[in-house]
Design a protein around this motif. Structure first.
Motif, PDB file in Angstrom:
ATOM      1  N   ILE A 416      37.636  11.996  43.312  1.00 37.31           N
ATOM      2  CA  ILE A 416      37.595  11.948  41.850  1.00 37.31           C
ATOM      3  C   ILE A 416      38.164  13.229  41.247  1.00 37.31           C
ATOM      4  CG2 ILE A 416      36.032  12.000  39.851  1.00 37.31           C
ATOM      5  CD1 ILE A 416      34.258  10.004  41.314  1.00 37.31           C
ATOM      6  N   PHE A 417      37.841  14.369  41.846  1.00 32.35           N
ATOM      7  CA  PHE A 417      38.194  15.654  41.235  1.00 32.35           C
ATOM      8  C   PHE A 417      39.289  16.406  41.997  1.00 32.35           C
ATOM      9  CE2 PHE A 417      33.760  14.916  39.842  1.00 32.35           C
ATOM     10  CZ  PHE A 417      33.954  14.951  38.465  1.00 32.35           C
ATOM     11  N   HIS A 418      40.088  15.705  42.794  1.00 32.23           N
ATOM     12  CA  HIS A 418      41.096  16.437  43.578  1.00 32.23           C
ATOM     13  C   HIS A 418      42.162  17.066  42.685  1.00 32.23           C
ATOM     14  CE1 HIS A 418      43.534  12.737  43.199  1.00 32.23           C
ATOM     15  NE2 HIS A 418      44.565  13.477  43.501  1.00 32.23           N
ATOM     16  N   ARG A 419      42.485  16.445  41.546  1.00 29.18           N
ATOM     17  CA  ARG A 419      43.449  17.062  40.625  1.00 29.18           C
ATOM     18  C   ARG A 419      42.863  18.316  39.993  1.00 29.18           C
ATOM     19  NH1 ARG A 419      44.737  11.389  37.642  1.00 29.18           N
ATOM     20  NH2 ARG A 419      45.913  10.402  39.330  1.00 29.18           N
ATOM     21  N   PHE A 420      41.588  18.289  39.742  1.00 28.62           N
ATOM     22  CA  PHE A 420      40.929  19.476  39.194  1.00 28.62           C
ATOM     23  C   PHE A 420      40.981  20.619  40.208  1.00 28.62           C
ATOM     24  CE2 PHE A 420      37.003  22.011  38.921  1.00 28.62           C
ATOM     25  CZ  PHE A 420      37.176  22.572  37.658  1.00 28.62           C
ATOM     26  N   VAL A 421      40.749  20.324  41.480  1.00 30.29           N
ATOM     27  CA  VAL A 421      40.810  21.359  42.513  1.00 30.29           C
ATOM     28  C   VAL A 421      42.228  21.927  42.601  1.00 30.29           C
ATOM     29  CG1 VAL A 421      40.587  21.803  44.988  1.00 30.29           C
ATOM     30  CG2 VAL A 421      38.884  20.384  43.810  1.00 30.29           C
ATOM     31  N   GLU A 422      43.237  21.069  42.562  1.00 27.13           N
ATOM     32  CA  GLU A 422      44.625  21.544  42.587  1.00 27.13           C
ATOM     33  C   GLU A 422      44.909  22.446  41.393  1.00 27.13           C
ATOM     34  OE1 GLU A 422      46.982  18.042  42.661  1.00 27.13           O
ATOM     35  OE2 GLU A 422      46.538  17.567  44.767  1.00 27.13           O
ATOM     36  N   TYR A 423      44.398  22.051  40.220  1.00 27.70           N
ATOM     37  CA  TYR A 423      44.579  22.858  39.014  1.00 27.70           C
ATOM     38  C   TYR A 423      43.954  24.236  39.193  1.00 27.70           C
ATOM     39  CZ  TYR A 423      43.514  24.478  34.258  1.00 27.70           C
ATOM     40  OH  TYR A 423      43.381  25.229  33.124  1.00 27.70           O
ATOM     41  N   GLU A 424      42.743  24.292  39.733  1.00 24.88           N
ATOM     42  CA  GLU A 424      42.057  25.573  39.911  1.00 24.88           C
ATOM     43  C   GLU A 424      42.747  26.435  40.963  1.00 24.88           C
ATOM     44  OE1 GLU A 424      39.787  26.960  38.127  1.00 24.88           O
ATOM     45  OE2 GLU A 424      39.590  25.212  36.821  1.00 24.88           O
ATOM     46  N   MET A 425      43.280  25.811  42.023  1.00 25.51           N
ATOM     47  CA  MET A 425      43.986  26.582  43.055  1.00 25.51           C
ATOM     48  C   MET A 425      45.248  27.219  42.476  1.00 25.51           C
ATOM     49  SD  MET A 425      42.164  26.488  45.780  1.00 25.51           S
ATOM     50  CE  MET A 425      43.321  27.070  47.010  1.00 25.51           C
ATOM     51  N   ASN A 426      45.995  26.472  41.686  1.00 29.73           N
ATOM     52  CA  ASN A 426      47.207  27.017  41.058  1.00 29.73           C
ATOM     53  C   ASN A 426      46.872  28.122  40.072  1.00 29.73           C
ATOM     54  OD1 ASN A 426      48.862  25.243  42.468  1.00 29.73           O
ATOM     55  ND2 ASN A 426      48.761  23.684  40.867  1.00 29.73           N
ATOM     56  N   LYS A 427      45.845  27.902  39.308  1.00 29.58           N
ATOM     57  CA  LYS A 427      45.421  28.896  38.327  1.00 29.58           C
ATOM     58  C   LYS A 427      44.947  30.168  39.026  1.00 29.58           C
ATOM     59  CE  LYS A 427      42.198  29.093  34.402  1.00 29.58           C
ATOM     60  NZ  LYS A 427      41.218  28.282  33.649  1.00 29.58           N
ATOM     61  N   ASP A 428      44.220  29.986  40.118  1.00 30.26           N
ATOM     62  CA  ASP A 428      43.728  31.135  40.878  1.00 30.26           C
ATOM     63  C   ASP A 428      44.876  31.941  41.453  1.00 30.26           C
ATOM     64  OD1 ASP A 428      41.139  32.279  42.284  1.00 30.26           O
ATOM     65  OD2 ASP A 428      42.670  32.106  43.845  1.00 30.26           O
ATOM     66  N   GLN A 429      45.915  31.265  41.940  1.00 24.42           N
ATOM     67  CA  GLN A 429      47.073  31.957  42.481  1.00 24.42           C
ATOM     68  C   GLN A 429      47.752  32.811  41.409  1.00 24.42           C
ATOM     69  OE1 GLN A 429      48.109  32.088  45.566  1.00 24.42           O
ATOM     70  NE2 GLN A 429      50.028  33.204  45.197  1.00 24.42           N
ATOM     71  N   GLU A 430      47.871  32.269  40.208  1.00 24.03           N
ATOM     72  CA  GLU A 430      48.494  33.008  39.116  1.00 24.03           C
ATOM     73  C   GLU A 430      47.682  34.258  38.772  1.00 24.03           C
ATOM     74  OE1 GLU A 430      48.772  30.268  35.931  1.00 24.03           O
ATOM     75  OE2 GLU A 430      50.286  29.005  36.900  1.00 24.03           O
ATOM     76  N   ILE A 431      46.376  34.136  38.723  1.00 19.50           N
ATOM     77  CA  ILE A 431      45.515  35.282  38.405  1.00 19.50           C
ATOM     78  C   ILE A 431      45.644  36.366  39.474  1.00 19.50           C
ATOM     79  CG2 ILE A 431      43.099  36.015  38.256  1.00 19.50           C
ATOM     80  CD1 ILE A 431      44.013  34.752  35.739  1.00 19.50           C
ATOM     81  N   ARG A 432      45.649  35.986  40.750  1.00 22.17           N
ATOM     82  CA  ARG A 432      45.753  36.981  41.822  1.00 22.17           C
ATOM     83  C   ARG A 432      47.113  37.672  41.807  1.00 22.17           C
ATOM     84  NH1 ARG A 432      45.639  34.894  46.760  1.00 22.17           N
ATOM     85  NH2 ARG A 432      45.678  32.692  46.177  1.00 22.17           N
ATOM     86  N   GLU A 433      48.159  36.897  41.551  1.00 23.85           N
ATOM     87  CA  GLU A 433      49.497  37.506  41.494  1.00 23.85           C
ATOM     88  C   GLU A 433      49.603  38.485  40.340  1.00 23.85           C
ATOM     89  OE1 GLU A 433      52.185  34.249  41.326  1.00 23.85           O
ATOM     90  OE2 GLU A 433      52.039  33.800  43.484  1.00 23.85           O
ATOM     91  N   LEU A 434      48.985  38.147  39.220  1.00 21.39           N
ATOM     92  CA  LEU A 434      48.998  39.052  38.076  1.00 21.39           C
ATOM     93  C   LEU A 434      48.276  40.350  38.401  1.00 21.39           C
ATOM     94  CD1 LEU A 434      49.810  39.329  35.088  1.00 21.39           C
ATOM     95  CD2 LEU A 434      47.603  38.314  34.496  1.00 21.39           C
ATOM     96  N   ARG A 435      47.150  40.232  39.086  1.00 22.12           N
ATOM     97  CA  ARG A 435      46.389  41.428  39.463  1.00 22.12           C
ATOM     98  C   ARG A 435      47.153  42.259  40.493  1.00 22.12           C
ATOM     99  NH1 ARG A 435      43.700  45.770  38.376  1.00 22.12           N
ATOM    100  NH2 ARG A 435      42.026  46.291  39.833  1.00 22.12           N
ATOM    101  N   MET A 436      47.857  41.598  41.413  1.00 19.54           N
ATOM    102  CA  MET A 436      48.663  42.329  42.397  1.00 19.54           C
ATOM    103  C   MET A 436      49.741  43.158  41.718  1.00 19.54           C
ATOM    104  SD  MET A 436      49.187  39.545  45.478  1.00 19.54           S
ATOM    105  CE  MET A 436      47.803  38.946  46.448  1.00 19.54           C
ATOM    106  N   ARG A 437      50.408  42.554  40.726  1.00 20.52           N
ATOM    107  CA  ARG A 437      51.446  43.297  40.004  1.00 20.52           C
ATOM    108  C   ARG A 437      50.845  44.486  39.280  1.00 20.52           C
ATOM    109  NH1 ARG A 437      53.299  37.990  38.771  1.00 20.52           N
ATOM    110  NH2 ARG A 437      52.448  38.100  36.655  1.00 20.52           N
ATOM    111  N   GLU A 438      49.642  44.331  38.773  1.00 21.72           N
ATOM    112  CA  GLU A 438      48.986  45.432  38.065  1.00 21.72           C
ATOM    113  C   GLU A 438      48.643  46.571  39.026  1.00 21.72           C
ATOM    114  OE1 GLU A 438      45.385  46.200  37.968  1.00 21.72           O
ATOM    115  OE2 GLU A 438      45.655  47.698  36.428  1.00 21.72           O
ATOM    116  N   ILE A 439      48.189  46.216  40.254  1.00 24.06           N
ATOM    117  CA  ILE A 439      47.866  47.239  41.253  1.00 24.06           C
ATOM    118  C   ILE A 439      49.130  47.970  41.710  1.00 24.06           C
ATOM    119  CG2 ILE A 439      47.064  47.568  43.632  1.00 24.06           C
ATOM    120  CD1 ILE A 439      44.972  45.424  43.129  1.00 24.06           C
ATOM    121  N   LYS A 440      50.219  47.197  41.905  1.00 27.48           N
ATOM    122  CA  LYS A 440      51.490  47.831  42.278  1.00 27.48           C
ATOM    123  C   LYS A 440      51.959  48.782  41.192  1.00 27.48           C
ATOM    124  CE  LYS A 440      53.144  44.014  45.171  1.00 27.48           C
ATOM    125  NZ  LYS A 440      54.149  42.922  45.292  1.00 27.48           N
ATOM    126  N   GLY A 441      51.775  48.394  39.951  1.00 30.96           N
ATOM    127  CA  GLY A 441      52.139  49.266  38.837  1.00 30.96           C
ATOM    128  C   GLY A 441      51.343  50.540  38.843  1.00 30.96           C
TER     129      GLY A 441
END
Length: 758
Positions: A416-441
């Motif tokens: 029932i909620f597999h699309r929701f899980v995919e949405y959260e995984m993609n969103k989580d990846q974006e947040i981590r990548e943003l934080r990585m760029r901030e740490i590199k900066g």
């Protein structure tokens, strides 16, 4: 302050969308006084008819009986329900939403001249609501010992009268929010009230009388006696000289200037009466028909609805019975109808035909509500039922291992909620990548600062540094991601409620959500005694207008999201961000169910405070699920499973048994360890017991030397009956052994003539 609540997930199988015809009895018939007739049914639906009595619009607004409906203004109706909610609906635009809720069935309501809505219910409370802000203005308690439940209401200008099961009528002034008078005289529940404009009141009671009252003197003026309990009253006469009465016996009476005469008879009690376009309408408890007493051709005959269900032993199939006696077999995993048997087959006969000998624990609750089939999944039961791979082949496309057990409730929820899980995984990846760029900066700027610093460099600047810009960008992004989960409300704005569109229909989401402000982290203990870090403040997850900004729902999936975001925010190395906080269940462990119906109706329920049942806080079709809204309303236990693959580990029941050669067995080697007592998980199959036996033979048999599988030449018996290799120990104990103590199993070489017990 933590608001304790419990949440569950429901889905509705069948045609969730209402078709425009009631399928259960109509509780309330009302008119706007000119060109529209409104009906509210026990199927949770509202229907609007135009001046020619033709269907204008309809909606499946509630998940339980809709007990009353009132016209508010323009094209807006307000209704109340046994699902504890008060809701509004604009039948022109199809916009609709939650006004608020009671803690028990909401039985009656009325509109006062200020435009406010007043509701009363079995929780013995009268609430006044502001429809513009979706907020509760005031509340009064009608409790008197165990009594005080409110069953009827009527209003004129700012005054409201309500009747209760104390046989009392109370006069309530909405301006002062006070009870300004009481009328005693009835001997039973006051089921119906009609206020006139001349300071008089009609009341109908289960005591079989209708009484006329003078509200100025708070005195009874007249009394009328009828043939049964009074269930409904109607009058459009401002002086109340002419009125209509419906009784529990199904008789409709007309009273005019103290002269009473019967107009006709229905087969069951009359629930509601209304005059529209000079034609008299009524509804009865026996079916969904709305009768027109002036023109039989205009009578509205409803469609059939479900009234009974039985979940079979396999925990996958359900048999239902409808109001027209049609029997249907459903699959609650496929979420589809399997077979219709018409009206020629009896309900119990179909159950007996399709009942299996499988003994499985229940993973869900199946019920009939509002004429539909509901499946309810709770934290306490969704992991209860396991099936072997060869039992679920028909449900999944992916390959499964026949001898591996899969948890049925996990499969349904994940699908029932597999699309929701995919949405959260993609969103989580974006947040981590943003934080990585901030740490590199941060790292680059640190090197630049080390090799180019000067003593005369200003200690502060009004302009932000690149690091500060990057850092602010990250925190803004995190805040945006989190705050988008909350529905902002401006108490003075016209859009104090939030609506999300789907096609040409706007569906109910959540209302009166406040932005969350995270101030600090505190430790709380959940119901299992596990400590968790929970941010203080108002987290997303509550749609109740009665909740204060300082309260939050610690049971919401939103708390998991906040914790993950805080982990990323506190991370200082790229390595710590390389792995997501989310580790959803792998498809090898929880295969997805193939092709769930896209119109499957999904509901999130919540039991709040002392409410007698759960309130539906979110409702939508599978194809229209709103991801950011789900973040707010899904329960934490579900998020813990979907995003972290963690759930409560249960100690499943075990069965004690012994194994020994059958009395008819010859030529088989002895067991190396004799016939000792064994314990095994109740879902263990006979096939595994065969393997256990061959593994413990003192020497191999001819069949074993030939490499034959044990189930091809060896068989297990109980009470002399050959057992099917797919049968579980639980089934053997309940269906074959049927007594206390350890189950005694015997074995022998397979006999071709012997038919195994399934």
């Amino acid at each position: 302050m933590t608001k304790q609540s419990c949440k569950s997930i429901s889905y509705v199988i069948g045609d969730a969308a209402h078709t425009g015809s009631h399928v259960l009895p109509v509780n309330s018939i009302r008119s706007n006084g000119s060109d529209m007739l409104f009906t509210a049914g026990r199927d949770g639906a509202l229907v609007v008819l135009d001046s020619d009595s033709n269907l204008c619009n309809h909606i499946q607004l509630h998940s339980d009986w809709c007990n009353d409906v009132v016209w508010h203004s323009g094209s807006t109706l307000v209704s109340c329900s046994s699902d504890l909610s008060v809701k509004w609906w604009d039948f022109d635009t199809n916009e609709h939403g939650l006004v608020g809720h009671h803690e028990d069935y909401v039985k009656a309501m009325c509109r006062v001249s200020s435009g406010h809505i007043v509701t009363g219910g079995l929780d013995k409370v009268v609430n006044t609501w502001d429809l513009e802000t979706r907020s509760k203005l005031s509340s009064i308690d009608n409790t008197e010992g165990e009594m005080g439940s409110i069953y009827s209401m009527s209003s004129f200008e700012r005054m409201v009268t309500f009747g209760d099961n104390k046989a009392t009528i109370s006069l309530f002034d909405t301006r002062s929010n006070e009870i300004v008078g009481r009328l005693d005289g009835h001997g039973d529940i006051v089921k119906s009230l009609v206020m006139g404009s001349n300071g008089q009141l009609l009341s109908g009671s289960s005591d079989g009388t209708v009484r006329l009252w003078d509200l100025k003197r708070l005195e009874e003026v007249k009394q009328y006696t009828f043939d049964g309990s009074i269930w409904s009253l109607y009058s459009d006469d401002v002086n109340l000289n002419k009125f209509y009465t419906g009784t529990s016996q199904g008789t409709l009476y007309e009273t005019n200037q103290d002269l009473t005469k019967p107009l006709g008879q229905e087969s069951s009690g009359l629930l509601s009466i209304c005059k529209f376009q000079d034609e008299l309408w009524s509804s009865n408890m026996g079916d969904s028909t709305m009768k027109n007493w002036n023109d039989a051709a205009k009578t509205k005959r409803g469609a059939p609805g479900l009234i009974k269900s039985r979940l079979l032993n396999n925990r996958r199939h359900v048999v239902t019975l409808s109001t027209d006696n049609e029997v249907v077999l459903w699959d609650i995993v496929k979420c589809r109808q399997l077979q219709k048997f018409g009206t020629d087959r009896a309900f119990e006969d179909v159950i007996n035909q399709y009942q299996t000998q499988e003994i499985l624990p229940t993973w869900c609750q199946v019920m009939i509500r509002a004429g539909q089939l509901f499946v309810v999944i709770k934290e306490s039961n969704y992991t209860n039922t396991e099936l072997y791979g060869d039992d679920i082949r028909e449900y999944v496309l992916s390959r499964v291992n026949d001898d591996t057990r899969y948890t049925l409730g996990k499969m349904v929820l994940t699908s029932i909620f597999h699309r929701f899980v995919e949405y959260e995984m993609n969103k989580d990846q974006e947040i981590r990548e943003l934080r990585m760029r901030e740490i590199k900066g941060n790292s680059k700027l640190s090197l630049l600062t080390k090799f180019s610093s000067h003593d005369n460099t200003p200690q502060s600047s009004s302009l932000p540094t690149p690091v500060e810009e990057s850092k602010q960008s990250y925190f803004d992004a995190v805040a945006d991601q989190h705050h988008q989960q909350s529905l902002q409300v401006d108490d003075h704005a016209e859009d104090a409620h939030q609506l999300e569109e789907s096609g040409n229909k706007r569906r109910l989401k959540l209302f009166s959500r406040k932005k969350s402000t995270i101030s600090s982290v505190s430790t709380v203990e959940d119901e299992r005694g596990m400590q968790e870090d929970i941010p203080e403040g108002s987290l997303p997850g509550s749609n109740e207008t009665s909740r204060k900004p300082s309260e939050y729902d610690a049971n919401s999936l939103g708390t998991l999201i906040v914790e993950a975001r805080q982990f990323y925010q506190n991370a200082t190395t790229l390595n710590s961000l390389s792995t997501s906080q989310w580790q959803p269940p792998p498809v090898e462990e929880v295969p997805l169910i193939d092709d769930l119906p896209e119109n499957l109706h999904i509901i999130v329920n919540e039991c709040i405070n002392n409410s007698s049942s759960e309130v539906a806080i979110y409702s939508d079709e599978l194809r229209n699920l709103q991801m950011t809204t789900l973040e707010n309303v899904l329960p934490r236990w579900l998020g813990t499973y979907l995003l972290k693959n963690r759930c409560i580990v249960k100690d499943y029941s075990k069965v004690g048994f012994t194994i020994q050669p059958d009395s008819t067995s010859t030529g088989l080697p002895a067991l190396a360890q004799g016939a000792g007592r064994l314990n095994a998980y109740s879902m263990l199959r006979v096939k595994r017991i065969l393997t256990y036996i061959t593994d413990r033979f003192e020497k191999p048999t001819t069949e074993m030397n030939q490499g034959l599988q044990a189930d091809s030449w060896l068989q297990v018996l109980c009470h002399g009956k050959v057992l099917d290799n797919r049968m579980t120990l639980a089934t053997v104990r309940s269906v074959i052994w049927k007594q206390s103590g350890d189950v005694i199993l015997t074995f022998r070489r397979r006999q071709k003539e012997t038919k195994a017990i399934l």
